[in-house]
Design an enzyme around this catalytic site. Sequence first.
Site, short mmCIF file in Angstrom:
data_model
loop_
_atom_site.label_atom_id
_atom_site.label_comp_id
_atom_site.label_asym_id
_atom_site.label_seq_id
_atom_site.Cartn_x
_atom_site.Cartn_y
_atom_site.Cartn_z
N CYS A 1 -24.83 13.34 -15.94
CA CYS A 1 -23.37 13.42 -15.79
C CYS A 1 -22.69 12.20 -16.41
CB CYS A 1 -22.96 13.52 -14.33
SG CYS A 1 -21.17 13.67 -14.16
N GLY B 1 -16.75 22.62 -24.31
CA GLY B 1 -16.08 23.64 -25.12
C GLY B 1 -16.61 23.69 -26.54
N ASN C 1 -13.09 16.46 -19.06
CA ASN C 1 -12.95 16.42 -17.61
C ASN C 1 -13.57 15.16 -17.06
OD1 ASN C 1 -15.37 16.87 -15.61
ND2 ASN C 1 -15.90 17.97 -17.50
N ALA C 2 -12.95 14.67 -16.01
CA ALA C 2 -13.49 13.51 -15.31
C ALA C 2 -13.45 13.83 -13.81
CB ALA C 2 -12.66 12.26 -15.61
N ILE C 3 -14.19 14.90 -13.46
CA ILE C 3 -14.19 15.33 -12.06
C ILE C 3 -14.94 14.30 -11.22
CG2 ILE C 3 -14.81 17.21 -10.47
CD1 ILE C 3 -12.80 18.15 -12.52
N GLY C 4 -15.97 13.70 -11.80
CA GLY C 4 -16.70 12.64 -11.10
C GLY C 4 -17.58 13.16 -9.97
N LYS D 1 -22.00 23.76 -8.23
CA LYS D 1 -21.58 22.44 -8.69
C LYS D 1 -22.63 21.44 -8.19
CE LYS D 1 -18.10 19.18 -9.39
NZ LYS D 1 -18.37 18.91 -10.80
N ASN E 1 -25.35 18.88 -21.22
CA ASN E 1 -24.18 18.49 -20.42
C ASN E 1 -23.07 18.05 -21.37
OD1 ASN E 1 -22.55 17.62 -18.23
ND2 ASN E 1 -24.38 17.10 -17.07
N THR F 1 -16.85 26.18 -19.99
CA THR F 1 -15.41 26.05 -20.22
C THR F 1 -14.73 27.40 -20.46
OG1 THR F 1 -15.82 23.86 -21.09
CG2 THR F 1 -13.72 24.86 -21.69
C1 LIG Z 1 -14.75 20.94 -15.15
C2 LIG Z 1 -16.22 20.75 -15.40
C3 LIG Z 1 -17.05 20.34 -14.35
C4 LIG Z 1 -18.41 20.16 -14.58
N1 LIG Z 1 -19.22 19.79 -13.53
C5 LIG Z 1 -20.56 19.68 -13.74
C6 LIG Z 1 -21.43 19.38 -12.66
O1 LIG Z 1 -21.03 19.22 -11.50
N2 LIG Z 1 -22.77 19.29 -12.93
C7 LIG Z 1 -23.29 19.50 -14.19
O2 LIG Z 1 -24.51 19.41 -14.38
N3 LIG Z 1 -22.47 19.79 -15.23
C8 LIG Z 1 -21.14 19.89 -15.03
N4 LIG Z 1 -20.32 20.23 -16.08
C9 LIG Z 1 -20.91 20.46 -17.43
C10 LIG Z 1 -21.17 21.95 -17.67
O3 LIG Z 1 -22.08 22.48 -16.72
C11 LIG Z 1 -21.72 22.20 -19.10
O4 LIG Z 1 -22.94 21.51 -19.24
C12 LIG Z 1 -20.78 21.72 -20.21
O5 LIG Z 1 -19.42 21.92 -19.84
C13 LIG Z 1 -21.05 22.38 -21.55
O6 LIG Z 1 -20.82 23.77 -21.50
P1 LIG Z 1 -19.40 24.42 -21.97
O7 LIG Z 1 -19.03 23.79 -23.28
O8 LIG Z 1 -19.66 25.87 -22.08
O9 LIG Z 1 -18.39 24.08 -20.91
C14 LIG Z 1 -18.96 20.39 -15.88
C15 LIG Z 1 -18.11 20.81 -16.92
C16 LIG Z 1 -16.76 21.00 -16.70
C17 LIG Z 1 -15.89 21.45 -17.84
#
Ligand SMILES: Cc1cc2nc3c(=O)[nH]c(=O)nc-3n(C[C@H](O)[C@H](O)[C@H](O)COP(=O)(O)O)c2cc1C
Length: 284
Positions: A110, A189, A52-55, A28, A165, A238
Amino acid sequence: MRILNASGCLDALVAPDVARQLDAFVTKTVTPLPREGSAPPRIAETAHGMLNAIGLANPGRERFLAEHLPRLGELGIPLWVSVGGFCAADYAETCSSLAGIEAIELNLSCPNVDEAADSAAEIVAACRRATELRLYAKLSAAHPDVAEVARAVAAAGADGLSLINTLRGFALDKQLRPVLARGSGGLSGPALKPIALHAVRVCSEATDLPIVGMGGIQTGRDALEFAACGARDIALGTVLFADPGAPARVRAELTVACVDAGVANTDDARSLAKSPETERKVPA
Ligand SMILES: Cc1cc2nc3c(=O)[nH]c(=O)nc-3n(C[C@H](O)[C@H](O)[C@H](O)COP(=O)(O)O)c2cc1C
């Protein structure tokens, strides 16, 4: 093609067996200071993906280096550390404190933090001066010309690109109020896949950098499509929340997907979707 996890979508210390299915584990995003992240609810389901809005919740650089990184090292999987910050110096300081890992992924994109960052190229250039480790620049498709950003980070010394991202989105509950406490969040997703394929395709034409493609990958066929657009490797995000066995499954499905598509392997597929011949076949 190597299969990684997308940053923030897998905690390898909580699920080491899932992490061991991967060719490399991406942490992360780590920021200089600890961050609690946004208030809950921080996750919402949408029709074709997730918000998501993990921040950027994370323990901060000091604790990450002292406690998390040594434990991750014990897993025996090549490690990528995702680095974040709010100015070039933030990123560069973290980069200079890292050693013994395979690569650094610079999170330049982000959507869940409000602070404006320095430009992507400025950050990459500062990190390039700070480390000899491989630097992957993680970009957002929200920029009107992601290929231009790719060229800029390549010129600044990036060794690779991670694309893409999440993109900013919004969801309402039954009473028409925001589902997420923060209001908007990052959409991930299946809804992202066509956008991500486009970004990979134009960036692979704009630079010679190796690309880790991600965004909505759920199957081996999805992964092969990323290869056809120019990705060397892919990351699963996801999908891991619903299917922790996805890395092994996608790897097995890739073999079948290659046969179905008439290519020998993912290297053979790479860039098929960007050949001039294919371009001509697209109806005007
Ligand atoms: C819950 C969650 C947390 C994420 N946290 C980060 C992060 O800390 N740093 C980052 O570069 N991307 C983060 N992402 C983005 C993912 O790494 C990825 O770029 C994005 O979800 C697209 O891929 P996916 O559609 O397969 O999920 C996060 C995504 C999700 C769903």
